[in-house]
Design a protein around this motif. Structure first.
Motif, mmCIF file in Angstrom:
data_model
loop_
_atom_site.group_PDB
_atom_site.id
_atom_site.type_symbol
_atom_site.label_atom_id
_atom_site.label_comp_id
_atom_site.label_asym_id
_atom_site.label_seq_id
_atom_site.Cartn_x
_atom_site.Cartn_y
_atom_site.Cartn_z
ATOM 1 N N SER A 64 0.830 -1.198 0.000
ATOM 2 C CA SER A 64 0.000 0.000 0.000
ATOM 3 C C SER A 64 0.865 1.250 0.000
ATOM 4 O O SER A 64 2.074 1.207 0.213
ATOM 5 N N ARG A 65 0.229 2.377 -0.213
ATOM 6 C CA ARG A 65 0.932 3.659 -0.222
ATOM 7 C C ARG A 65 1.662 3.920 1.096
ATOM 8 O O ARG A 65 2.685 4.605 1.131
ATOM 9 N N PHE A 66 1.142 3.356 2.183
ATOM 10 C CA PHE A 66 1.727 3.592 3.509
ATOM 11 C C PHE A 66 2.644 2.458 3.949
ATOM 12 O O PHE A 66 3.058 2.393 5.109
ATOM 13 N N LEU A 115 17.005 6.233 -13.279
ATOM 14 C CA LEU A 115 16.341 5.206 -12.486
ATOM 15 C C LEU A 115 16.090 5.644 -11.048
ATOM 16 O O LEU A 115 15.031 5.357 -10.482
ATOM 17 N N VAL A 116 17.038 6.348 -10.439
ATOM 18 C CA VAL A 116 16.881 6.695 -9.031
ATOM 19 C C VAL A 116 15.780 7.738 -8.843
ATOM 20 O O VAL A 116 15.024 7.680 -7.850
ATOM 21 N N THR A 117 15.631 8.670 -9.777
ATOM 22 C CA THR A 117 14.543 9.638 -9.653
ATOM 23 C C THR A 117 13.207 9.012 -10.039
ATOM 24 O O THR A 117 12.170 9.349 -9.472
ATOM 25 N N TYR A 118 13.230 8.102 -11.003
ATOM 26 C CA TYR A 118 12.023 7.366 -11.377
ATOM 27 C C TYR A 118 11.542 6.512 -10.198
ATOM 28 O O TYR A 118 10.345 6.447 -9.916
ATOM 29 N N LEU A 119 12.505 5.902 -9.496
ATOM 30 C CA LEU A 119 12.174 5.110 -8.304
ATOM 31 C C LEU A 119 11.518 5.987 -7.236
ATOM 32 O O LEU A 119 10.509 5.609 -6.625
ATOM 33 N N TYR A 120 12.099 7.163 -7.001
ATOM 34 C CA TYR A 120 11.565 8.067 -5.983
ATOM 35 C C TYR A 120 10.141 8.495 -6.336
ATOM 36 O O TYR A 120 9.271 8.546 -5.467
ATOM 37 N N GLU A 121 9.910 8.802 -7.605
ATOM 38 C CA GLU A 121 8.573 9.222 -8.017
ATOM 39 C C GLU A 121 7.559 8.086 -7.854
ATOM 40 O O GLU A 121 6.424 8.311 -7.425
ATOM 41 N N LEU A 122 7.974 6.864 -8.184
ATOM 42 C CA LEU A 122 7.080 5.723 -8.008
ATOM 43 C C LEU A 122 6.710 5.538 -6.542
ATOM 44 O O LEU A 122 5.539 5.335 -6.201
ATOM 45 N N GLY A 161 2.790 6.546 -5.084
ATOM 46 C CA GLY A 161 2.338 5.599 -4.075
ATOM 47 C C GLY A 161 2.399 4.147 -4.519
ATOM 48 O O GLY A 161 1.464 3.389 -4.273
ATOM 49 N N ARG A 162 3.496 3.742 -5.148
ATOM 50 C CA ARG A 162 3.669 2.355 -5.592
ATOM 51 C C ARG A 162 4.964 1.789 -5.016
ATOM 52 O O ARG A 162 5.935 1.544 -5.741
ATOM 53 N N PRO A 163 5.012 1.547 -3.709
ATOM 54 C CA PRO A 163 6.253 1.063 -3.090
ATOM 55 C C PRO A 163 6.715 -0.283 -3.627
ATOM 56 O O PRO A 163 7.918 -0.545 -3.697
ATOM 57 N N GLY A 164 5.783 -1.166 -3.986
ATOM 58 C CA GLY A 164 6.175 -2.465 -4.513
ATOM 59 C C GLY A 164 6.948 -2.338 -5.811
ATOM 60 O O GLY A 164 7.980 -2.991 -6.004
ATOM 61 N N GLN A 165 6.457 -1.501 -6.713
ATOM 62 C CA GLN A 165 7.161 -1.283 -7.969
ATOM 63 C C GLN A 165 8.476 -0.536 -7.739
ATOM 64 O O GLN A 165 9.478 -0.802 -8.417
#
Length: 296
Positions: A43-45, A249-256, A261-265
């Motif tokens: 989840s987002r949290f 990738l690192v900024t794309y990861l942060y945005e995800l 709100g997609r911690p799994g991805q």
């Protein structure tokens, strides 16, 4: 009478065992947590939900934004690391010479290393501002441009600008490594080469470069790891924009993870980055002894 060597072997391992176990725990727990999140719906949290297997990875690899960020990360890493090495070698050679004010010159070159990378990125963002940025104002006063250039408004200009800033902020660290290597080179071999009639270029190519190669290899490896994961420059200057055109990738990861709100991805992307760096490090370290052993 001394004990056999085999009976003394466990003693060093027992002494380092506590710190080794602690280090393994500190390293392995985050990796396990990333792997666990990457195969679950999160989840987002941060609440772990259903097991999804490789669904997060499938979603990532089918996302055009991820593929663009992956390609751009490779370009970013190669350009910044390559540009840093090419710029740092002559700077290190000059600072290694004995001249008046060398200490001050070394301090000036190393000083940016002590400044926060985030603060450096903020300063450069202001410098490339369309209206009052130092770069536009200077170029207009010199008559090189007739009007302000929107440096950070298009990916075609913003990304090269960020690469240039990445090179500038990486030079002090790299020069420090290379200066350490140059200081270990004995001066007698240069005197002998001069007596034999070698030119400055021949001494650089036949003596300096081969002796400096281990330190260049170290600088390349450390810079690749550092630049590959470098977050502040791109995020502070453009936040991956405009139109996702400067994401790595690192900024794309942060945005995800924190915006969408997609911690799994985000965990899946993080794991992909870890595997890429691990493979590069292993391959690079494996080929170095062979190349280092070649005759100059």
């Amino acid at each position: 009478m001394s004990r056999p060597a085999s009976s003394r072997l466990p003693a060093p391992w027992l002494l380092i065992a506590p710190s080794l176990i602690l280090a393994l725990f500190i390293i392995s727990y985050p990796i396990f947590n990333i792997v666990w999140q990457s195969v679950h719906e999160v989840s987002r949290f941060g609440a772990i939900r259903d097991f999804t297997g490789l669904e997060n990875f499938h979603t990532i690899f089918t996302d055009p934004a991820f593929l663009d960020a992956l390609r751009r990360t490779l370009v970013w890493t190669v350009c910044v690391v390559g540009g840093t090495i090419l710029a740092s070698v002559p700077v290190a050679l000059v600072l290694n010479q004995d001249f008046y004010g060398r200490g001050i010159a070394r301090t000036i070159v190393m000083l940016p290393w002590s400044v926060s990378l985030t603060m450096t990125a903020v300063v450069w963002r202001w410098s490339f501002n369309d209206d009052y940025g130092m770069v536009n104002v200077t170029l207009q006063r010199l008559g090189l441009i007739s009007g302000p250039i929107h440096w950070l408004a298009t990916p075609e200009l913003a990304f090269p600008v960020e690469i240039a800033v990445g090179i500038l902020v990486s030079i002090p660290f790299t020069v420090t490594i290379l200066l350490g290597g140059l200081s270990s080179v004995p001066g007698d071999i240069y005197e002998a080469a001069r007596m034999d009639g070698a030119s400055a270029w021949q001494m650089f190519r036949k003596l300096t470069l081969p002796l400096l190669r281990p330190f260049v290899n170290m600088a390349i490896l450390l810079n690749v790891i550092y630049v590959f994961n470098s977050f502040p420059i791109i995020w502070v200057m453009t936040q991956g924009g405009p139109d996702n055109g400067t994401h790595i990738l690192v900024t794309y990861l942060y945005e995800l993870g924190f915006r969408l709100g997609r911690p799994g991805q985000a965990a899946a992307v993080s794991l992909i980055m870890l595997v890429m760096l691990f493979i590069f490090s292993m391959v690079y370290l494996r080929i170095q002894p062979k190349s280092s052993g070649d005759p100059a």
